[in-house]
Design a protein around this motif. Structure first.
Motif, mmCIF file in Angstrom:
data_model
loop_
_atom_site.group_PDB
_atom_site.id
_atom_site.type_symbol
_atom_site.label_atom_id
_atom_site.label_comp_id
_atom_site.label_asym_id
_atom_site.label_seq_id
_atom_site.Cartn_x
_atom_site.Cartn_y
_atom_site.Cartn_z
ATOM 1 N N ALA A 145 29.594 32.180 45.428
ATOM 2 C CA ALA A 145 28.594 32.958 44.677
ATOM 3 C C ALA A 145 27.345 33.190 45.526
ATOM 4 C CB ALA A 145 28.238 32.238 43.382
ATOM 5 N N ILE A 153 28.635 34.341 39.803
ATOM 6 C CA ILE A 153 30.018 33.889 39.763
ATOM 7 C C ILE A 153 30.729 34.626 38.637
ATOM 8 C CG2 ILE A 153 29.610 31.922 38.208
ATOM 9 C CD1 ILE A 153 31.921 31.821 41.256
ATOM 10 N N THR A 203 34.701 37.426 42.402
ATOM 11 C CA THR A 203 33.343 37.233 42.906
ATOM 12 C C THR A 203 33.204 37.815 44.311
ATOM 13 O OG1 THR A 203 33.171 35.188 41.603
ATOM 14 C CG2 THR A 203 31.523 35.533 43.326
ATOM 15 N N TYR A 255 23.156 31.433 38.502
ATOM 16 C CA TYR A 255 23.848 32.484 39.259
ATOM 17 C C TYR A 255 23.228 33.862 39.067
ATOM 18 C CZ TYR A 255 27.141 28.695 39.760
ATOM 19 O OH TYR A 255 27.696 27.469 40.047
#
Length: 603
Positions: A294, A301, A360, A556
């Motif tokens: 990520a 992600i 991802t 994230y």
């Protein structure tokens, strides 16, 4: 001078700082990995050149290599200790012990582990276990040679083979200390995650690393005591004349006084840990790879909640699949069908995670750091090993492939190489946080490519050897005519193993040199969002010099449309990112705006 020495021992040897303990686990794990790798090269030389003599071997190993050839019993001991070191001391303690210790307090916002003293004890019990295991090479008849699974009767009868004597006793003592270390560590990890999260850090804002370490700790806590119980019963059979695992045994024509036991009981106890052990080894790597992919894809992600539920599903199902290791043990076919079904089902959450990693990566602004390369390599070898697991999970196929090189290829890809790649990726990525310096990326690239190529050269041909019926643990293939054609393959597999082992020395050089003289690390070298990058570069005991930061968002938020930079740390409130907030973010913003009023009411 005396005061300085006491301070050094307190802060660097018997330290209770989780970051120092993480470094101790990592360095000990690397040393054990090098030893395990050396053992594998020794027995691979035997497989490649079964009829040749090497005087150097006799010089180095003495009575264990008479005339320059490995003693057959010592060959089995090398295989046994190699497996034990890699599975338990490297991939369990080295991987989980390092990164659970380093990251759980830093990423959940805690000053240290719930019990720093217990944490220190867990490392030293692990260190003692390593010393006892290695000491078995210095007993008269050599170390345990019964295989890392230590099936009775070879493990239960001290006279069964040379390695069944004092070497087996030391193996049992070592694993006893190891299990105690694991239990102490896992209690700490679970308690820290449940009780010491900082303000705002609810479970759905925890990084996937913490989820993986937390669920791994639960697995360890519930399964390692089962192995310990099995080892205690094995010790009773060896030393006290009991018959838990032994019955109707004849040794050199003499009928032994054992009756009523069953070696299958030990297999059940061992594999009740043994298969969850696969996930104890691989799940920390899952978390590490998810985090690094990520960060270096500069994307959120994909499917965070699906990733968490997949980890939970793997943890639950891990307790229901141990029987697929015992399809050839005389298991009832109906029960074999049940274990076959659960084995195939547990592949589903693993497939979900693979799909999410690839999603991802898809159209990400990828930065090919050394850590990122090892993560991509992890996905490759994990998929390779996972596909062959479908074969072995099928009872009808497994009966034919059991105890062949196909099994070795499978578990080395899905468990060994994959987990090592995850550990190495984590080392490169969090090295600045552990040592305050950067590792050399050019040496890292060299390390990755040679390791990646050599891993496939060594283990991929084993699939075809297994399909041809080549059995594992054989000392030499020259005695069996149909197997002679694989000797040439073993030669270049051995040279690939030597090259792969040699490049790990480059990694060790890079590690040591960078730790001592490497480039100083910047504050947040990877532009990551998680809390560990909010601490000073040289982190003291307690992690944050002032107040622990408050968490406002998930970890994230990368490349969020409308934001000036491509990352938003967890400590940034939604009120400071109005231009990039999504509809559901404004709900959190509304909650933030009400927080002062709620606190006043509580006062």
């Amino acid at each position: 001078m005396l005061a300085y020495g006491k301070a050094f021992i307190k802060n660097n040897v018997f330290s209770q700082d989780h970051k120092v303990i993480a470094r101790q686990y990592l360095i000990t794990g690397i040393i054990m990995a090098l030893i395990g790798m050396l053992l594998s090269i020794l027995f691979r030389i035997q497989l490649a050149y079964p009829d040749r003599t090497f005087p150097l071997l006799e010089t180095l190993l003495g009575r264990f290599a008479p005339g320059g050839r490995l003693d057959p019993n010592f060959y089995l001991a090398l295989v046994t200790i190699h497996g034990t070191i890699m599975v338990f001391f490297l991939l369990t303690a080295g991987l989980s012990g390092t990164f659970s210790n380093l990251l759980i307090p830093l990423q959940v916002g805690a000053r240290d582990m719930a019990s720093p003293f217990l944490n220190m004890l867990s490392y030293w019990f692990f260190f003692i276990a390593c010393c006892i295991m290695l000491s078995s090479f210095f007993v008269q008849k050599g170390p345990n040679g019964a295989g890392w699974t230590i099936y009775p009767p070879l493990s239960a009868l001290p006279k069964a083979m040379p390695g069944s004597g004092r070497g087996m006793d030391l193996w049992l003592a070592s694993l006893g200390f190891f299990v105690a270390s694991q239990v102490m560590g896992t209690i700490n990890y679970i308690s820290t995650v449940l009780n010491l999260r900082t303000k705002g850090m609810d479970v759905w804002r925890m990084p996937l690393t913490v989820w993986a370490f937390f669920l791994t700790a639960i697995l360890s806590l519930l399964t390692f005591p089962v192995l310990f119980a099995g080892l205690i019963l094995l010790f009773f059979d060896r030393s006290m004349g009991t018959s838990f695992y032994l019955s109707d045994i004849v040794v050199q024509g003499q009928v032994m006084n054992y009756e009523g036991g069953n070696p299958i009981l030990f297999q059940h106890l061992f594999w009740f840990l043994g298969h969850p052990e696969v996930y104890i080894v691989i799940m920390p790597a899952f978390g590490i790879v998810s985090e690094i992919i990520a960060i270096n894809s500069r994307k959120p992600i994909f499917g965070y909640h699906a990733m968490v539920y997949a980890l939970i599903a793997i943890t639950a199902l891990a307790f229901l699949v141990w029987g697929h290791h015992m399809f050839v043990s005389g298991m009832n076919p109906f029960l074999g069908g049940v274990f076959m079904l659960t084995t195939l089902i547990i592949a589903v959450p693993s497939a979900v995670k693979t799909f999410n990693w690839l999603s991802t990566l898809w159209r990400g602004n990828i930065r090919f750091t050394t850590a990122m390369l090892f993560c991509i390599g992890f996905v490759s070898v994990f998929v390779t090993g996972g596909l062959t697991g479908i074969w072995l999970g099928n009872a009808a196929l497994d009966i034919n492939l059991n105890d062949t090189y196909f099994v070795i290829a499978h578990f080395h890809f899905v468990m060994g190489v994959a987990s090592v790649f995850g550990m190495i990726a984590g080392t490169y990525h969090w090295f600045p946080k552990m040592f305050g310096r950067m590792m050399n990326e050019k040496l890292g690239y060299l390390h990755f490519w040679i390791t990646f190529v050599c891993a496939y050269l060594v283990f991929f041909p084993m699939h075809f050897m297994g399909l041809d019926g080549v059995p594992r643990r054989y000392y030499a293939f020259t005695e069996i005519e149909p197997l002679k054609k694989w000797i040439e393959i073993n030669v270049w597999m051995t040279w690939a193993a030597i090259a792969g082992g040699g490049i790990q020395l480059v990694f060790v050089y890079n590690f040591v040199r960078s730790a001592l003289w490497g480039k100083r690390a910047p504050f947040n070298p990877w532009q990551a969002n998680t809390l560990e990058w909010t601490t000073p570069v040289n982190v003291g005991h307690g992690n944050w010099p002032g107040e622990i930061p408050t968490v406002h968002r998930w970890p994230y938020d990368y490349s969020k449309p409308g934001n000036e930079s491509d990352f938003i740390p967890q400590t940034v409130p939604f009120s400071e990112t109005l231009s990039s907030n999504l509809p559901h973010d404004f709900e959190d913003l509304a909650a933030e705006s009400q927080l002062p009023n709620l606190l006043k009411k509580q006062d």
